[in-house]
Scaffold this active site. Structure first.
Site, PDB file in Angstrom:
ATOM      1  N   ARG A 115       0.841  -1.199   0.000  1.00  0.00           N
ATOM      2  CA  ARG A 115       0.000   0.000   0.000  1.00  0.00           C
ATOM      3  C   ARG A 115       0.871   1.242   0.000  1.00  0.00           C
ATOM      4  O   ARG A 115       2.004   1.216   0.439  1.00  0.00           O
ATOM      5  CB  ARG A 115      -0.924   0.005   1.224  1.00  0.00           C
ATOM      6  CG  ARG A 115      -2.055  -1.010   1.121  1.00  0.00           C
ATOM      7  CD  ARG A 115      -2.941  -0.981   2.350  1.00  0.00           C
ATOM      8  NE  ARG A 115      -3.415   0.355   2.628  1.00  0.00           N
ATOM      9  CZ  ARG A 115      -3.140   1.047   3.727  1.00  0.00           C
ATOM     10  NH1 ARG A 115      -2.383   0.523   4.667  1.00  0.00           N
ATOM     11  NH2 ARG A 115      -3.604   2.248   3.898  1.00  0.00           N
ATOM     12  N   LYS A 180       3.707  -6.888  12.250  1.00  0.00           N
ATOM     13  CA  LYS A 180       2.882  -7.129  11.057  1.00  0.00           C
ATOM     14  C   LYS A 180       3.031  -8.561  10.552  1.00  0.00           C
ATOM     15  O   LYS A 180       4.128  -9.043  10.314  1.00  0.00           O
ATOM     16  CB  LYS A 180       3.284  -6.141   9.953  1.00  0.00           C
ATOM     17  CG  LYS A 180       2.432  -6.272   8.701  1.00  0.00           C
ATOM     18  CD  LYS A 180       2.333  -4.969   7.974  1.00  0.00           C
ATOM     19  CE  LYS A 180       1.736  -5.162   6.588  1.00  0.00           C
ATOM     20  NZ  LYS A 180       1.446  -3.891   5.938  1.00  0.00           N
ATOM     21  N   ARG A 315      -0.625   5.086  13.899  1.00  0.00           N
ATOM     22  CA  ARG A 315       0.307   4.559  14.916  1.00  0.00           C
ATOM     23  C   ARG A 315      -0.365   4.627  16.269  1.00  0.00           C
ATOM     24  O   ARG A 315      -0.911   5.681  16.613  1.00  0.00           O
ATOM     25  CB  ARG A 315       1.556   5.449  15.002  1.00  0.00           C
ATOM     26  CG  ARG A 315       2.278   5.636  13.702  1.00  0.00           C
ATOM     27  CD  ARG A 315       3.468   4.681  13.631  1.00  0.00           C
ATOM     28  NE  ARG A 315       3.897   4.574  12.231  1.00  0.00           N
ATOM     29  CZ  ARG A 315       4.783   5.362  11.676  1.00  0.00           C
ATOM     30  NH1 ARG A 315       5.338   6.317  12.374  1.00  0.00           N
ATOM     31  NH2 ARG A 315       5.121   5.199  10.421  1.00  0.00           N
TER      32      ARG A 315
HETATM   33  C1  BTN Z   1       0.587  -3.797   2.426  1.00  0.00           C
HETATM   34  O1  BTN Z   1       0.488  -4.170   3.583  1.00  0.00           O
HETATM   35  O2  BTN Z   1       1.254  -2.777   2.130  1.00  0.00           O
HETATM   36  C2  BTN Z   1      -0.090  -4.573   1.340  1.00  0.00           C
HETATM   37  C3  BTN Z   1       0.727  -5.742   0.897  1.00  0.00           C
HETATM   38  C4  BTN Z   1       0.069  -6.574  -0.180  1.00  0.00           C
HETATM   39  C5  BTN Z   1       1.002  -7.612  -0.732  1.00  0.00           C
HETATM   40  C6  BTN Z   1       0.329  -8.548  -1.674  1.00  0.00           C
HETATM   41  S1  BTN Z   1       1.359  -9.940  -2.043  1.00  0.00           S
HETATM   42  C7  BTN Z   1       0.262 -10.451  -3.299  1.00  0.00           C
HETATM   43  C8  BTN Z   1      -0.230  -9.208  -3.995  1.00  0.00           C
HETATM   44  N1  BTN Z   1       0.642  -8.831  -5.091  1.00  0.00           N
HETATM   45  C9  BTN Z   1       1.273  -7.679  -4.843  1.00  0.00           C
HETATM   46  O3  BTN Z   1       2.107  -7.138  -5.609  1.00  0.00           O
HETATM   47  N2  BTN Z   1       0.908  -7.178  -3.655  1.00  0.00           N
HETATM   48  C10 BTN Z   1      -0.092  -8.019  -3.021  1.00  0.00           C
END
Ligand code: BTN
Length: 318
Positions: A115, A180, A315
């Protein structure tokens, strides 16, 4: 990624050593190719145990992904050993007409997306990374609570695995004891008015958090630190079922029926928090809950302010 890497790794076990010669013979490769593939494993976060005269062994048990059983649940699954990002790939497939409930699992992402423009890292065989295409009757404008609904599905599935203290941080990070464990990235395609499609990308740390800690700023954890025998395939199957159940409900009724459950899962509920909006001063207030669209309700100086997904990160205050 070395083109033979996954083939070699799938031959290996955690219990017994297998010689380079045996691997080479079973795959019809030269020993040098096997050696190169093994060296490449380390570049991808999986350091094999190598003993002269005995061969190679996996450092920990790995259940290589097999999404085929998802067919029985009405999904259209496929697996790629290596992809730029499962979300990027499934968005391309969605544009080309891929069906509802297409699910793309990846053993390795070259450019996993997180994200807010961040990247998502995972060691080979250590993470569960997949994307699900869901075609909704609702328009994209009516999908605002979706990312929170997905967070609820993730939390339910982790509870199914025995991880009772998996909680959520708005909008949908999964935390265990402040570290996390999993993240969700939803990318939409479709019109603001007509039916819409969402690519729901999920990354869960199953093992290998110790190696991730060096590369990631925030505290991270993985399932193996909390459960005796986590399985990526078991989690994938259960999580996909949980997602299907909640996404069908979300399409029919929206986020409102899940709001109370989400608030019970929120690790900062009724706590003082700081919002970092990316522009302007951090905003301090009390996390009061979320509204029916999934916006965060923050009590600030006696007033209630709403913050929408993607705008802020959050946070907990000491
Ligand atoms: C986050 O917490 O920032 C979101 C992470 C999301 C990761 C997943 S892994 C599968 C899918 N493909 C990606 O490129 N991102 C999501």
């Amino acid at each position: 990624m070395n083109p033979h890497l996954l083939d070699v790794l799938r031959r290996l076990s955690h219990e017994e050593f297998l010689s380079g010669q045996d691997i080479a013979r079973s795959l019809g490769l030269s020993r040098a190719s096997v050696h190169n593939a093994v060296r490449d494993a380390e570049q991808h976060g999986l350091r094999l145990q190598a003993v002269r005269g005995r061969g190679y062994r996996l450092p920990r048990p790995v259940d290589w992904l097999d999404p085929a059983p998802l067919r029985a649940l009405g999904f259209h699954p496929h697996l790629l050993d290596c992809v730029d990002s499962s979300n990027a790939q499934l968005l391309r497939e969605a544009q080309a007409g891929a069906p509802h409930k297409s699910l793309l699992a990846a053993e390795w992402q070259e450019k996993g997306r997180g994200r807010r423009g961040r990247s998502w890292l995972g060691g080979l065989g250590g993470g569960l990374t997949f994307s699900l295409l869901w075609r909704f009757q609702r328009s994209t404008g009516e999908l605002s609570g979706l990312s929170l609904a997905v967070g609820v599905a993730l939390a339910r599935s982790l509870h199914d695995q025995g991880l009772a203290d998996a909680g959520l941080k708005w909008p949908n990070d999964v935390l265990v004891q402040g570290a996390k464990l999993a993240g969700v990235l939803i990318e939409l395609s479709g019109e603001m008015s007509g039916p819409s499609a969402a690519v729901i990308g999920i990354g869960v740390n199953v093992a290998g958090a110790a190696e991730l800690r060096a590369a990631v700023e925030q505290p991270v954890t993985d399932l193996s630190e909390h459960l005796p025998r986590p399985s990526r395939n078991r989690l994938l199957l259960d999580l996909a079922a949980r997602l299907a159940e909640l996404l069908e409900r979300f399409d029919a009724e929206g986020f409102e029926p899940l709001r109370g459950e989400w608030e019970r899962l929120h690790v900062h509920q009724n706590r003082r928090v700081t919002l970092l909006t990316g522009h302007g001063e951090p905003i301090r207030g009390e996390a009061l809950g979320v509204d029916a669209q999934g916006a965060l309700l923050l009590g600030v100086d006696g007033a209630i302010r709403r913050f929408h997904s993607g705008e802020v990160s959050l946070r907990g205050e000491a």
